[in-house]
Design an enzyme around this catalytic site. Structure first.
Site, PDB file in Angstrom:
ATOM      1  N   ASN A  31      12.074 -13.848 -19.085  1.00  0.00           N
ATOM      2  CA  ASN A  31      12.275 -12.588 -19.799  1.00  0.00           C
ATOM      3  C   ASN A  31      13.740 -12.464 -20.203  1.00  0.00           C
ATOM      4  O   ASN A  31      14.540 -13.354 -19.929  1.00  0.00           O
ATOM      5  CB  ASN A  31      11.817 -11.408 -18.934  1.00  0.00           C
ATOM      6  N   ASP A  84       6.270 -11.557 -14.010  1.00  0.00           N
ATOM      7  CA  ASP A  84       5.027 -11.080 -13.386  1.00  0.00           C
ATOM      8  C   ASP A  84       4.025 -12.202 -13.123  1.00  0.00           C
ATOM      9  O   ASP A  84       3.227 -12.120 -12.208  1.00  0.00           O
ATOM     10  CB  ASP A  84       4.386 -10.013 -14.282  1.00  0.00           C
ATOM     11  N   LYS A  88       7.311 -33.610 -19.683  1.00  0.00           N
ATOM     12  CA  LYS A  88       7.033 -32.696 -20.797  1.00  0.00           C
ATOM     13  C   LYS A  88       5.552 -32.827 -21.084  1.00  0.00           C
ATOM     14  O   LYS A  88       5.119 -33.828 -21.668  1.00  0.00           O
ATOM     15  CB  LYS A  88       7.897 -33.068 -22.009  1.00  0.00           C
ATOM     16  N   PHE A 139      14.446  -1.465  -9.359  1.00  0.00           N
ATOM     17  CA  PHE A 139      14.773  -1.121 -10.748  1.00  0.00           C
ATOM     18  C   PHE A 139      13.499  -1.196 -11.567  1.00  0.00           C
ATOM     19  O   PHE A 139      12.774  -2.197 -11.473  1.00  0.00           O
ATOM     20  CB  PHE A 139      15.807  -2.099 -11.328  1.00  0.00           C
ATOM     21  N   LYS A 166       5.448   3.308  -9.319  1.00  0.00           N
ATOM     22  CA  LYS A 166       5.837   1.992  -8.773  1.00  0.00           C
ATOM     23  C   LYS A 166       6.612   2.158  -7.479  1.00  0.00           C
ATOM     24  O   LYS A 166       6.438   1.403  -6.522  1.00  0.00           O
ATOM     25  CB  LYS A 166       6.742   1.246  -9.776  1.00  0.00           C
ATOM     26  N   LYS A 179       5.080   0.447  -4.237  1.00  0.00           N
ATOM     27  CA  LYS A 179       5.776  -0.703  -3.659  1.00  0.00           C
ATOM     28  C   LYS A 179       6.453  -0.358  -2.336  1.00  0.00           C
ATOM     29  O   LYS A 179       6.797  -1.233  -1.558  1.00  0.00           O
ATOM     30  CB  LYS A 179       6.845  -1.219  -4.635  1.00  0.00           C
TER      31      LYS A 179
HETATM   32  O1  C5P Z   1       8.269  -5.487 -12.772  1.00  0.00           O
HETATM   33  P1  C5P Z   1       8.280  -4.137 -12.147  1.00  0.00           P
HETATM   34  O2  C5P Z   1       8.574  -3.051 -13.121  1.00  0.00           O
HETATM   35  O3  C5P Z   1       7.104  -3.887 -11.279  1.00  0.00           O
HETATM   36  O4  C5P Z   1       9.584  -4.185 -11.193  1.00  0.00           O
HETATM   37  C1  C5P Z   1      10.006  -3.078 -10.455  1.00  0.00           C
HETATM   38  C2  C5P Z   1      10.784  -3.550  -9.257  1.00  0.00           C
HETATM   39  O5  C5P Z   1      10.003  -4.443  -8.475  1.00  0.00           O
HETATM   40  C3  C5P Z   1      12.081  -4.287  -9.548  1.00  0.00           C
HETATM   41  O6  C5P Z   1      13.011  -3.848  -8.578  1.00  0.00           O
HETATM   42  C4  C5P Z   1      11.738  -5.743  -9.333  1.00  0.00           C
HETATM   43  O7  C5P Z   1      12.866  -6.483  -8.893  1.00  0.00           O
HETATM   44  C5  C5P Z   1      10.644  -5.679  -8.282  1.00  0.00           C
HETATM   45  N1  C5P Z   1       9.620  -6.750  -8.401  1.00  0.00           N
HETATM   46  C6  C5P Z   1       9.413  -7.608  -7.355  1.00  0.00           C
HETATM   47  N2  C5P Z   1       8.460  -8.595  -7.459  1.00  0.00           N
HETATM   48  C7  C5P Z   1       7.711  -8.701  -8.567  1.00  0.00           C
HETATM   49  C8  C5P Z   1       7.894  -7.827  -9.644  1.00  0.00           C
HETATM   50  C9  C5P Z   1       8.873  -6.863  -9.520  1.00  0.00           C
HETATM   51  O8  C5P Z   1      10.103  -7.501  -6.348  1.00  0.00           O
HETATM   52  N3  C5P Z   1       6.810  -9.654  -8.625  1.00  0.00           N
END
Ligand code: C5P
Length: 399
Positions: free
Chosen positions: A211, A280, A290, A324, A338, A342
């Site tokens: 990304n 993700d 390759k 973040f 989120k 989380k």
């Molecule tokens: O991608 P997303 O918006 O869900 O990310 C929100 C937070 O979760 C960020 O702090 C990111 O570093 C964390 N994250 C993570 N593992 C993932 C996706 C996101 O720790 N697979």
């Protein structure tokens, strides 16, 4: 009360220049300090004026701001010492560092140093053999133990024709160190783990999914936490950014490598700040070399990556966790969802479709979610935003 931070604006900086071929870089340093809003006075040693004239330095520092002779004004060493908030010696030779450490005051700069009581930044420059010599190391260590901050020299070709560690640090690093030296050390004794940058999920050895994250926010967080005295581990995916001084660095590529590093470092940390843009998904299979285009065109099978933050939040002795959420749009509801799902203590929302707050820019406009009503902050530099986020680690009195 929020942490008292010091920027360089309205700061009186005393720059010491000593006799090294790097002395010419002091012109740029003085300009940069002034650009940051500092007022600058300069003391030059005799040897430094063999490398650059006081006139050139005066053109940068301004008329009347350059001092050379010990006896031009017999009280100059006291006045300059008392009237300075920060002392930066760049370049700093082995001789001057030796004088500082051993309590000699036989020139204006050494006398100023002895009379001065504030933060000191030293940017050594010398041949690598001198840098590694026993006497120099002992003198430098003594000064560091007494609170001086060293901006370590870089490795590279030296004026003598040899190659080694001894080139004065870049002006950017010296300015950063000057800012850090003025920061209140309100995170002293805390371990802060920061994740930064994107992750790369390889399709084969040359192709990957990733990304647009530049890592700028995470690097700013690591730099700010170190400046505030924290012991910082920065876990970052691939970026082109220069490593902050005084930070332990763990480079990673994929989300699963980042997960491993985070779980190892987060145990025992006071805070985990997850600014990394973790990809993700990862290809379910990584092809060797390759891979043939046709194998990929047929369809890429993807597997969801582990949610690192959520896993860290389930650790038994979990740190305070700040995530973040980069969202496209103004609505903070998804970011709050989120945060809850989380298990983060705080979620820092930013709208990546805002050109001033998205990927790879130096500014951000953040809203902090968690601990009550959302708090929206105005547009600020990522450096300032980093300090706002780190203020979350400092409890308000009475809270
Ligand atoms: O991608 P997303 O918006 O869900 O990310 C929100 C937070 O979760 C960020 O702090 C990111 O570093 C964390 N994250 C993570 N593992 C993932 C996706 C996101 O720790 N697979």
């Amino acid at each position: 009360m929020k942490a008292k931070r010091r920027k360089l604006n309205n700061t009186r900086v005393l720059v010491g220049i000593t006799g090294s071929v790097a002395a010419y870089k002091a012109v740029d340093l003085i300009r940069r300090l002034k650009d940051e809003g500092a007022s600058v006075k300069v003391v030059m040693t005799d040897a430094s004026s063999r490398f650059i004239t006081p006139l050139s330095i005066e053109l940068a520092a301004g008329p009347g701001n350059v001092f050379c002779g010990m006896f031009d004004n017999p009280m100059a060493h006291i006045e300059l010492a008392v009237e300075s908030d920060l002392m930066v010696v760049a370049p700093a030779t082995a001789n001057t560092i030796g004088k500082f450490a051993q309590g000699m005051a036989d020139d204006l700069l050494a006398a100023c140093f002895m009379a001065y009581r504030g933060p000191v930044v030293l940017a050594p420059a010398m041949n690598w053999r001198m840098y590694e010599s026993f006497s120099f190391k002992e003198n430098l260590t003594l000064l560091k133990e007494r609170g001086a901050f060293e901006v370590e020299p870089e490795e590279g070709p030296l004026a003598c024709g040899e190659y080694g560690k001894g080139r004065m640090a870049s002006v950017e690093r010296i300015v950063e160190a000057a800012k850090a030296a003025l920061c209140e050390k309100d995170l002293l004794g805390r371990k802060v783990v920061v994740t930064a940058g994107p992750t790369r999920e390889h399709i084969d050895d040359v192709r990957f999914i990733s990304n647009l994250s530049s890592g700028k926010m995470g690097f700013a967080l690591a730099r700010a936490a170190a400046a505030r005295g924290a012991s910082v581990t920065l876990i970052s995916g691939p970026t082109v950014l220069a490593l902050p001084d005084g930070v332990a660095f763990v480079p990673v590529t994929s989300a699963s490598e980042m997960r491993e590093a985070v779980l190892e470092e987060a145990a025992g940390a006071h805070a985990l700040v997850m600014s990394a843009a973790v990809a993700d998904f990862a290809p379910s299979v990584r092809l060797e070399g390759k891979g043939p285009k046709e194998d990929i065109e047929g369809g890429l099978s993807l597997t969801g990556n582990p949610d690192i933050l959520a896993e860290a939040a389930r650790l038994e002795a979990r740190p305070l966790i700040i995530g973040f959420a980069a969202e496209a749009g103004q609505d903070t509801a998804r970011a709050e969802d989120k945060r809850v799902a989380k298990g983060a203590d705080y979620m820092v929302f930013n709208n990546v479709s805002d050109p001033e707050a998205g990927f790879d820019v130096d500014t951000n406009r953040i809203t902090v979610l968690g601990g009550g009503s959302p708090v929206s902050h105005p547009l600020m530099s990522k450096e300032e935003a980093a300090h706002v986020v780190l203020d979350l680690l400092i409890p308000e009195p009475g809270a």
